[in-house]
Design an enzyme around this catalytic site. Sequence first.
Site, PDB file in Angstrom:
ATOM      1  N   GLY A 204       0.779  -1.231   0.000  1.00 17.31           N
ATOM      2  CA  GLY A 204       0.000   0.000   0.000  1.00 17.31           C
ATOM      3  C   GLY A 204       0.809   1.277   0.000  1.00 17.31           C
TER       4      GLY A 204
ATOM      5  CE  LYS B 141       4.549  -3.429  -3.939  1.00 20.84           C
ATOM      6  NZ  LYS B 141       3.772  -3.168  -2.710  1.00 20.84           N
TER       7      LYS B 141
ATOM      8  CE  LYS C 298       1.678  -7.518  -7.487  1.00 19.36           C
ATOM      9  NZ  LYS C 298       1.330  -6.400  -6.626  1.00 19.36           N
TER      10      LYS C 298
ATOM     11  CD  GLU D  60       2.929  -3.363  -8.568  1.00 19.54           C
ATOM     12  OE1 GLU D  60       2.385  -3.074  -7.476  1.00 19.54           O
ATOM     13  OE2 GLU D  60       2.362  -3.258  -9.666  1.00 19.54           O
ATOM     14  N   GLY D  61       6.813  -5.996  -7.593  1.00 21.36           N
ATOM     15  CA  GLY D  61       6.773  -7.021  -6.570  1.00 21.36           C
ATOM     16  C   GLY D  61       5.467  -6.991  -5.791  1.00 21.36           C
TER      17      GLY D  61
END
Length: 201
Positions: free
Chosen positions: A13, A16, A34, A103-104
């Site tokens: 949150g 990212k 992702k 994106e992690g």
Amino acid sequence: MPNGWFVTGTDTGVGKTVVAAALTLATPGAYYWKPIQSGVAGDPATDTEAVARWTGLPPARILPEAYRLKLPASPHVSAAAEGVAIRRERLGLPPAPAPIIVEGAGGLMVPINDDATMLDLMVWLALPVVLVARTALGTINHTLLSLEALRRRGLALHALVLNGEPVPTTRETLRRWGKPERLIELRPLPVLNPEALRGLF
């Protein structure tokens, strides 16, 4: 130009997905990916769908997740709930003719299975890292610990992004103690669309 960048955060949150979307738009021809999505529910159902909506990119430049998990929890918990094994061989960087913005999920130390964390995934992919942190109280500790973890694993920090209303004392503390080569401050956007995101970088 590198094969892409890995966008991670000090926590969940922290923004990212917004940063990844903006970076994808700012990088000519870039793709968004992702690898692991937990919590496939709600609107939009996934970060991938949010990026597609916010950026307006053609579907071919939004790569499908390697794992889509229903439970909104850490990847290892979500996968176990569905009897899924998250395997390293499915998490290699997809072939693409341009850089991929990865994106992690969650923060650096979030487990993805019984043996590896999101930090391990960053090491496997070996991409420069963009670390996103909030500017609210508590961020100094979380951010400095994250920076130390990245450096201990030999990962290159491309930029530290502070997402939120600027706090000059926080910025200068992180600049002094974290020593990022690039420190970027982003204010919250009132709307998320291609025009607004292109203005960020």
